[in-house]
Scaffold this active site. Structure first.
Site, PDB file in Angstrom:
ATOM      1  N   LYS A  38     -11.475  34.340   6.100  1.00  0.00           N
ATOM      2  CA  LYS A  38     -11.774  33.553   4.898  1.00  0.00           C
ATOM      3  C   LYS A  38     -11.823  32.064   5.247  1.00  0.00           C
ATOM      4  O   LYS A  38     -11.368  31.642   6.305  1.00  0.00           O
ATOM      5  CB  LYS A  38     -10.706  33.809   3.831  1.00  0.00           C
ATOM      6  CG  LYS A  38      -9.302  33.367   4.228  1.00  0.00           C
ATOM      7  CD  LYS A  38      -8.296  33.698   3.146  1.00  0.00           C
ATOM      8  CE  LYS A  38      -6.889  33.266   3.571  1.00  0.00           C
ATOM      9  NZ  LYS A  38      -5.884  33.536   2.522  1.00  0.00           N
ATOM     10  N   ARG A 136       1.850  36.362  -7.036  1.00  0.00           N
ATOM     11  CA  ARG A 136       0.562  35.691  -7.243  1.00  0.00           C
ATOM     12  C   ARG A 136      -0.391  36.658  -7.939  1.00  0.00           C
ATOM     13  O   ARG A 136      -0.849  36.397  -9.046  1.00  0.00           O
ATOM     14  CB  ARG A 136      -0.040  35.234  -5.918  1.00  0.00           C
ATOM     15  CG  ARG A 136       0.710  34.151  -5.189  1.00  0.00           C
ATOM     16  CD  ARG A 136      -0.083  33.570  -4.034  1.00  0.00           C
ATOM     17  NE  ARG A 136      -0.640  34.595  -3.145  1.00  0.00           N
ATOM     18  CZ  ARG A 136      -1.205  34.345  -1.971  1.00  0.00           C
ATOM     19  NH1 ARG A 136      -1.303  33.084  -1.553  1.00  0.00           N
ATOM     20  NH2 ARG A 136      -1.677  35.317  -1.217  1.00  0.00           N
ATOM     21  N   TYR A 264     -10.337  -1.099   4.770  1.00  0.00           N
ATOM     22  CA  TYR A 264     -10.241  -1.294   3.326  1.00  0.00           C
ATOM     23  C   TYR A 264      -8.839  -1.725   2.906  1.00  0.00           C
ATOM     24  O   TYR A 264      -7.835  -1.248   3.443  1.00  0.00           O
ATOM     25  CB  TYR A 264     -10.613   0.002   2.597  1.00  0.00           C
ATOM     26  CG  TYR A 264     -12.086   0.337   2.677  1.00  0.00           C
ATOM     27  CD1 TYR A 264     -13.049  -0.553   2.207  1.00  0.00           C
ATOM     28  CD2 TYR A 264     -12.511   1.546   3.220  1.00  0.00           C
ATOM     29  CE1 TYR A 264     -14.403  -0.246   2.281  1.00  0.00           C
ATOM     30  CE2 TYR A 264     -13.855   1.869   3.291  1.00  0.00           C
ATOM     31  CZ  TYR A 264     -14.799   0.960   2.820  1.00  0.00           C
ATOM     32  OH  TYR A 264     -16.138   1.274   2.894  1.00  0.00           O
ATOM     33  N   MET A 313     -13.921   7.228   4.820  1.00  0.00           N
ATOM     34  CA  MET A 313     -14.638   8.486   4.656  1.00  0.00           C
ATOM     35  C   MET A 313     -15.226   8.975   5.972  1.00  0.00           C
ATOM     36  O   MET A 313     -15.154  10.169   6.289  1.00  0.00           O
ATOM     37  CB  MET A 313     -15.754   8.349   3.619  1.00  0.00           C
ATOM     38  CG  MET A 313     -16.529   9.639   3.408  1.00  0.00           C
ATOM     39  SD  MET A 313     -17.830   9.520   2.173  1.00  0.00           S
ATOM     40  CE  MET A 313     -16.870   9.496   0.659  1.00  0.00           C
TER      41      MET A 313
END
EC number: 5.1.1.1
Length: 369
Positions: A38, A136, A264, A313
């Site tokens: 998966k 779950r 940043y 990013m």
């Protein structure tokens, strides 16, 4: 080995084969083996991984969602595929692609029977999920009678497997709880077996369970993270080989003077003259923002270079003062120099999340066995 000239995730298929063989041996003779692929095979490549595992002799595959199973079928994977968390909207697609759904609630059971009957199915294979304590998904013990009632009123489906999932098989402090889960599963499963009159595949163990609770192998084991080189336990990890190495390169090198800032929000300020390098990967590639500001680093020519400033990013910046390197040199983000478990720890997370989060835009390259 040729050094990279771009950001790549290098996948060692020989390491995958080693891990499979180790876990297969631990599972014992006559026990089937389900490989969990998966989430793009835990951030690697589900098609390449599944094809390699098929060649190695895996019996089954497991994925989370229907779309993942369809992807395997389109790639030519013919082995049985268990859909661990199917949704009713996809039931027709499941049947069209000969996938095997996990049935985990009465709603899902009724809806799948309805779809199977409408499509004229007979004895369509399903796996019944039993809740033994993870809480779950799955049927609780009092709900078994409802399962049996619905099964007795249709010929459209047939139980191919009965299974559950261990909550803490890697944690020896939770041994009593784990043994309780195994015993509860055995009791619930055989209540169903005795009622239906045949023996489906019973499976409960994950990677840690395969190693720590061999008595619970039953008819099939399921391995996910262990195939990719991690066992959530140093004693297990030493027998496994991580299959992935994340590499990039140095894009640019520059000098900073005292008081200069980086990135940043000016998150890093140089206290002295330093040399920095910019690397072409960032949080869009799976490098968490939590790793910035000297909480982690990478390896360049064998030396540790801490991340400075905020992770961007598409870029990260590292302090390379004192490291002899040039623009274009290879950088190891995680691999032998820095295990992914250590890199994940620096981000305050686990190896599962880190490797599964490597972006699909990162090129995958494969080392043959």
């Amino acid at each position: 080995m040729q050094k990279t000239r771009e950001t790549v995730l290098e996948i060692d298929l020989g390491a995958l084969a080693h891990n499979y063989r180790y876990l297969r041996e631990k599972a014992g003779k006559g026990v089937k083996f389900l490989g969990v692929v998966k989430a793009f095979a835990y951030g690697n490549d589900e098609v390449v991984i599944a094809k390699k595992l098929s060649a190695l002799g895996v019996d089954y595959f497991g994925v989370a969602y229907t779309s993942e199973g369809v992807s395997l079928r389109k790639a030519g994977i013919e082995k049985p595929v268990l859909i661990l968390h199917p949704q009713s909207f996809n039931f027709e697609e499941i049947i069209e692609n000969c996938l095997e759904p996990s049935i985990y609630s009465e709603f899902v059971l009724k809806e799948f029977i309805k779809t199977a009957e409408r499509l004229g199915q007979k004895d369509y294979p399903v796996h019944i999920k039993l809740n033994t304590g993870l809480n779950r998904l799955g049927f609780s013990e009092p709900e078994i009678s409802k399962v049996l009632e619905h099964l007795s009123n249709t010929t459209a489906i047939r139980i191919k497997g009965l299974y559950s999932h261990l909550a803490a098989s890697e944690d020896w402090k939770e041994r009593e709880f784990t043994l309780g889960q195994i015993n509860r599963f055995r009791k619930m499963a055989f209540e169903i077996v005795n009622a239906i009159g045949y023996h489906p595949l019973l499976h409960i163990t994950n990677t840690s369970g395969i190693v720590n609770y061999p008595e619970a192998a039953f008819d099939m084991v399921r391995a996910g993270l262990g195939l990719y080189g991690f066992g959530n336990d140093p004693e297990i990890d030493k027998h496994l080989k991580p299959i992935g190495t994340l590499k990039t390169i140095v894009s640019q090198i520059m000098k900073l003077q005292p008081g200069d800032t980086v990135g940043y929000n000016r998150a890093y300020k140089a206290q002295e003259e330093i040399t920095i390098a910019t690397l072409p990967l960032g949080y869009a590639d799976g490098i968490s923002r939590q790793l910035g500001n000297e909480r982690s680093g990478v390896y360049i020519n064998g030396y540790f270079a801490p991340l400075i400033g905020n992770v961007c990013m598409d870029m990260i910046m590292v302090n390379i003062s004192g490291i002899a390197c040039e623009e274009g040199d290879e950088v190891i983000v995680f691999g032998k120099e820095q295990p992914v478990t250590e890199f994940a720890k620096q981000a305050g997370t686990i190896s599962y999340e880190l490797i599964a989060g490597i972006s699909q835009r990162v090129k995958r390259v494969y080392l043959p066995e």
